[in-house]
Design an enzyme around this catalytic site. Structure first.
Site, PDB file in Angstrom:
ATOM      1  N   GLU A  89       5.844  -4.676   7.599  1.00  0.00           N
ATOM      2  CA  GLU A  89       5.109  -3.579   8.236  1.00  0.00           C
ATOM      3  C   GLU A  89       5.671  -3.123   9.578  1.00  0.00           C
ATOM      4  O   GLU A  89       5.590  -1.937   9.926  1.00  0.00           O
ATOM      5  CB  GLU A  89       3.639  -3.967   8.400  1.00  0.00           C
ATOM      6  CG  GLU A  89       2.846  -4.004   7.107  1.00  0.00           C
ATOM      7  CD  GLU A  89       3.065  -5.271   6.284  1.00  0.00           C
ATOM      8  OE1 GLU A  89       2.569  -5.336   5.146  1.00  0.00           O
ATOM      9  OE2 GLU A  89       3.729  -6.204   6.795  1.00  0.00           O
TER      10      GLU A  89
ATOM     11  N   GLY B 134       0.476  -5.136   0.596  1.00  0.00           N
ATOM     12  CA  GLY B 134      -0.730  -5.156  -0.214  1.00  0.00           C
ATOM     13  C   GLY B 134      -0.632  -6.026  -1.447  1.00  0.00           C
ATOM     14  O   GLY B 134      -1.636  -6.548  -1.925  1.00  0.00           O
TER      15      GLY B 134
ATOM     16  N   GLY C 103       0.820  -1.195   0.000  1.00  0.00           N
ATOM     17  CA  GLY C 103       0.000   0.000   0.000  1.00  0.00           C
ATOM     18  C   GLY C 103       0.860   1.253   0.000  1.00  0.00           C
ATOM     19  O   GLY C 103       2.029   1.228   0.427  1.00  0.00           O
TER      20      GLY C 103
END
Length: 327
Positions: A141, A118, A69
Site C-alpha cells: 500500500e 484485500g 481492493g
C-alpha cells in the site's frame, strides 16, 4: 442446491462445504463493493444452512487469489468527489473482515497465486490458510500513497523479528516457507494436490485437521525466517530514520532493496503506516480496523493517493511525484 452463477463471485454448495469462488480474473480478483456484498451474502447463506459444515474461499484464476481492493475505482470516486461512496467500500470491507475473523464455522482459504492487500484481509483472519507454491503474499500500500489496512496493523505487527513492519513499509513479498513461518499460511500444498484437497474438504467425513495433515505441510518453525531477520531486524518501529540508518550499515541485497522501497514510497504513507503498526500490536482486531478506517479517511483526502494509484495502477510509469515529499 444448484450453482448460482454470479458475475464476480460464484457461490455453490458441494457436499458439506460452501464454496465462495472469486471470479474477476481480468482484474486479478481486485475487490469492489459488489464482490464484498456477494461474499457477505454467501456467508449469510452458509451460516444458516445446517448442511454446510465449512466454508472454502478460492479463486477461478491460477494467477491470482486476490490482488487487493480495486484502488483504481477508489481513485475514480475520489476524483469525482464521491468520498462517501469510497468510504462505504472500506466500511463494508472491514466489516466483512471482522465477520470472517469471528465466523462460527471453519473458514478455509485456498490460495493459489497472488494474494495482496484485500486478499490478505479475506484470508489471514480465517482459521485455515492453505497456500500453494504459486502463492505470493504482499501488502504494497505505501507504494500507492495508502496504508496497510484490512487488519494489517493487527497481523503485521504480531509477526516475529519485525517482519510485518518490513512488509508493511516496503511492500516486500513473501512466499513458501517464509510466508508459512510468519503464520500467513497455516498449511502448504502443491497445486497438483488441489483437486484431491477440495474433494476431501467437500465430501470426506474426516475432520478438517486430519484432511490437512494428510494432504498438506503444517506450520512449523523454518530457518528461512531467521535468514530474513538480518534485514527485518532493522524495522523495530522506533522511527523511519533509525530504520534507514540500520539498513545502511553492513548492506546486503535485501537491505538495499528495502531501502530503495522506502525511498520510493509516499513519505506520508510511511509515517502513517509506522504509527498504525506501532499501535496495532497492543490493540484488538476490531480496534485495529477502527484506527485503519480513520487512516483511510485521511488517505483518500490526500493527493498522494491519487498520484500513487496513477503511477502504479493507471499510467504504470512507477514514477510518482509525491506531494508529501516537500512537506
Amino acid at each position: 442446491m444448484a450453482k448460482q452463477a454470479m458475475s464476480l463471485v460464484n457461490v455453490e454448495k458441494q457436499g458439506r462445504s460452501g464454496i465462495i469462488c472469486l471470479n474477476r480474473p481480468e482484474a486479478m480478483n481486485a475487490l469492489n463493493l459488489e464482490m464484498i456484498r456477494q461474499i457477505d451474502a454467501a456467508l449469510d447463506q452458509f451460516q444458516d444452512d445446517p448442511a454446510v459444515f465449512c466454508v472454502v474461499l478460492t479463486s477461478s484464476s491460477d494467477r491470482a487469489f486476490c490482488a487487493g481492493g480495486d484502488m483504481r475505482r477508489v481513485r475514480e470516486l475520489v476524483l469525482a468527489d464521491q468520498l462517501d461512496e469510497a468510504e462505504q467500500f472500506f466500511r463494508e470491507e472491514y466489516a466483512l473482515i471482522e465477520r470472517i475473523a469471528g465466523f462460527s464455522k471453519p473458514y478455509i482459504s485456498v490460495i493459489d497465486g497472488i494474494c495482496m492487500g484485500g486478499g490478505m484481509g479475506l484470508s489471514v483472519h480465517g482459521a485455515y490458510r492453505i497456500a500453494t507454491e504459486r502463492a505470493l503474499f504482499a501488502m504494497p500500500e505505501t507504494a500507492i500513497g495508502f496504508v496497510p489496512d484490512v487488519g494489517g496493523s493487527y497481523f503485521l505487527s504480531r509477526m516475529p523479528h519485525h517482519c510485518g513492519v518490513w512488509m508493511g513499509l516496503t511492500g516486500a513479498s513473501v512466499r513458501g516457507f517464509d510466508a508459512h513461518g510468519l503464520g500467513i499460511s497455516t498449511h502448504m500444498t502443491g497445486t497438483e494436490s488441489l483437486p484431491a484437497l477440495m474433494k476431501a474438504l467437500c465430501h470426506s467425513d474426516h475432520s478438517i485437521d486430519d484432511i490437512l495433515t494428510d494432504l498438506c505441510v503444517t506450520n512449523v518453525n523454518q530457518p528461512s525466517i531467521l535468514m530474513l531477520s538480518d534485514t527485518t531486524g532493522c524495522f523495530s518501529p522506533l522511527s523511519l530514520s533509525t530504520i534507514a540508518e540500520c539498513l545502511q550499515k553492513r548492506p546486503s541485497k535485501r537491505k538495499e532493496a528495502a531501502l530503495r522501497a522506502l525511498r520510493k514510497a509516499s513519505p506520508r504513507s510511511l509515517l502513517e503506516s509506522l504509527n498504525l503498526l506501532r499501535n496495532g500490536k497492543h490493540l484488538t482486531l476490531s480496534e485495529c480496523l477502527e484506527q485503519e478506517f480513520e487512516a483511510m479517511r485521511m488517505a483518500i483526502r490526500h493527493p498522494d493517493l491519487i498520484e500513487g494509484v496513477r503511477a502504479v495502477l493507471v499510467d504504470k510509469d512507477h514514477s510518482p511525484n509525491w506531494h508529501s515529499r516537500s512537506n
